[in-house]
Design a protein around this motif. Structure first.
Motif, mmCIF file in Angstrom:
data_model
loop_
_atom_site.group_PDB
_atom_site.id
_atom_site.type_symbol
_atom_site.label_atom_id
_atom_site.label_comp_id
_atom_site.label_asym_id
_atom_site.label_seq_id
_atom_site.Cartn_x
_atom_site.Cartn_y
_atom_site.Cartn_z
ATOM 1 N N LEU B 13 0.403 -1.165 -0.138
ATOM 2 C CA LEU B 13 -0.318 -0.286 -0.207
ATOM 3 C C LEU B 13 1.322 1.594 -0.117
ATOM 4 O O LEU B 13 0.786 2.386 -0.608
ATOM 5 N N ALA B 14 1.824 1.293 0.788
ATOM 6 C CA ALA B 14 2.652 2.591 0.471
ATOM 7 C C ALA B 14 3.626 2.804 -0.758
ATOM 8 O O ALA B 14 3.581 4.023 -1.318
ATOM 9 N N GLN B 16 1.950 1.931 -3.296
ATOM 10 C CA GLN B 16 0.998 2.340 -4.453
ATOM 11 C C GLN B 16 0.527 3.896 -3.590
ATOM 12 O O GLN B 16 0.201 4.475 -4.392
ATOM 13 N N ASN B 17 0.229 4.223 -2.891
ATOM 14 C CA ASN B 17 -0.145 5.749 -2.429
ATOM 15 C C ASN B 17 1.329 6.694 -1.778
ATOM 16 O O ASN B 17 1.106 8.029 -1.737
ATOM 17 N N GLY B 18 2.108 5.628 -2.463
ATOM 18 C CA GLY B 18 3.235 6.963 -2.232
ATOM 19 C C GLY B 18 3.716 7.790 -1.177
ATOM 20 O O GLY B 18 4.773 8.569 -1.368
ATOM 21 N N THR B 19 4.050 6.397 0.476
ATOM 22 C CA THR B 19 4.368 6.272 0.699
ATOM 23 C C THR B 19 5.868 6.119 0.698
ATOM 24 O O THR B 19 5.912 5.190 0.994
ATOM 25 N N ALA B 36 4.344 9.674 4.677
ATOM 26 C CA ALA B 36 3.475 9.805 3.773
ATOM 27 C C ALA B 36 3.093 10.344 3.108
ATOM 28 O O ALA B 36 3.186 12.169 4.043
ATOM 29 N N SER B 38 0.053 12.198 2.210
ATOM 30 C CA SER B 38 -0.863 12.695 3.090
ATOM 31 C C SER B 38 -1.927 12.054 4.010
ATOM 32 O O SER B 38 -1.243 11.327 4.301
ATOM 33 N N GLU B 40 -4.437 10.739 4.191
ATOM 34 C CA GLU B 40 -5.116 9.486 4.195
ATOM 35 C C GLU B 40 -4.226 8.301 3.061
ATOM 36 O O GLU B 40 -4.343 7.431 3.754
ATOM 37 N N ALA B 41 -3.315 8.677 2.856
ATOM 38 C CA ALA B 41 -2.428 7.786 3.191
ATOM 39 C C ALA B 41 -1.686 7.932 4.108
ATOM 40 O O ALA B 41 -1.472 5.879 4.131
ATOM 41 N N LYS B 42 -1.883 7.955 5.064
ATOM 42 C CA LYS B 42 -1.085 7.527 6.080
ATOM 43 C C LYS B 42 -2.351 6.631 7.161
ATOM 44 O O LYS B 42 -1.912 5.243 7.627
ATOM 45 N N GLN B 44 -4.471 4.718 5.165
ATOM 46 C CA GLN B 44 -4.827 3.644 4.893
ATOM 47 C C GLN B 44 -3.637 2.816 4.888
ATOM 48 O O GLN B 44 -3.837 1.705 5.128
#
Lengths: 161, 127
Positions: B13-14, B16-19, B36, B38, B40-42, B44
């Motif tokens: 997930l990290a 994928q969401n740019g973390t 993260a 954002s 939201e990303a955190k 997730q």
């Protein structure tokens, strides 16, 4: 007549080769190219009978999974053996702050997060969390300890109302 | 199953969401320290952690995710809000550091080490 049979032979050979699919050497090249285009580094590939054998040392488990999926997606690859991909040994974590410092920090962070009712006790870098907090606050209180720099969390916090 | 495998979906997930993240492991605990893009990303990542270990009881993962650029890990800045009755010595004792260190770290807002006020936010060095 002789020429005719030669033409026939060539056609037959071509058809046969096409039916068998790409050679292992071609597949090896195709898989390597696919891995490179998917930004998978540190993995080498050997192909034997259409089976891709991947090996190498990668940064973490996600790279291994990605390599496996990339190789599988190449046309002509029957199966993928990724068992010889290893993950790099991980470094040890940054040591937790000294206990009194960590205790102060965790207490402060819990207070700031409104985790009244949560009791933190720090010993040798491990935070033991006890007490009861409202269910809506539970995850937040756990988060706070995760972000305190503690080495470990022994979570015995209870959800209340 | 290695801890990396157990928490693999969080790492995916990290990705994928740019973390961005770093892994370390010690004392039977996997540390995922990251940044993260954002909240939201955190969230997730925390939702995924919650799916794997609903009450966070296993004690084998420390998920330390900052949002947006701030230094990851325990070495970053920390602030303390002064309450009535505090003095620098007392606050220093709380964190196990000499009061002078706190004073030096907060010279931008403090002129006199004896004069601190409730509600002031003090930077705690090294905490």
């Amino acid at each position: 007549m002789k020429q005719r049979s030669l033409v026939f032979f060539i056609i037959a050979a071509t058809v046969l080769a096409a039916a068998c699919g790409k050679s292992d050497a071609d597949l090896q090249k195709a898989v390597s190219a696919k891995l490179a285009s998917d930004n998978v580094s540190g993995v080498s590939v050997a192909v034997n009978g259409g089976v891709a054998m991947l090996s190498g040392e990668v940064a973490d488990i996600t790279v291994k999974t990605k390599a496996e999926a990339s190789a599988k997606s190449v046309d002509g690859i029957k199966s993928v053996d990724a068992s010889r991909i290893t993950t790099k040994p991980l470094p040890t974590p940054v040591p937790a702050p000294a206990d009194p410092m960590l205790q102060g920090k965790v207490d402060e962070m819990l207070k700031k997060a409104g985790c009244t009712g949560a009791i933190a006790k720090v010993e040798a870098g491990t935070v033991t969390l006890t007490g009861t907090v409202p269910e809506a606050k539970f995850a937040e209180c756990i988060k706070v300890v995760n972000e305190s720099g503690a080495g470990k969390l022994n979570n015995q916090l209870q959800k209340g109302k | 199953m290695s801890l990396q495998e157990k928490y693999q979906t969080i790492l995916e997930l990290a990705n994928q969401n740019g973390t961005s993240y770093e892994l370390s492991e010690g004392d039977g605990v996997l540390h995922i320290t990251g940044n993260a893009p954002s909240e939201e990303a955190k969230q997730q990542l925390w939702d995924e952690y919650n799916r794997i270990d609903p009450d966070y009881r296993a004690g084998d993962l420390m998920l330390d995710i900052n949002v947006g650029g701030a230094a990851a890990g325990g070495g970053g800045g920390h602030t303390y809000t002064v309450v009535a009755g505090d003095n620098l010595t007392k606050i220093g004792a709380k964190y196990g550091i000499p009061w002078q260190q706190i004073y030096e770290a907060n010279r931008d807002i403090l002129n006199d080490p004896d004069k601190i006020f409730p509600g002031q936010e003090l930077k705690i060095p090294g905490a």
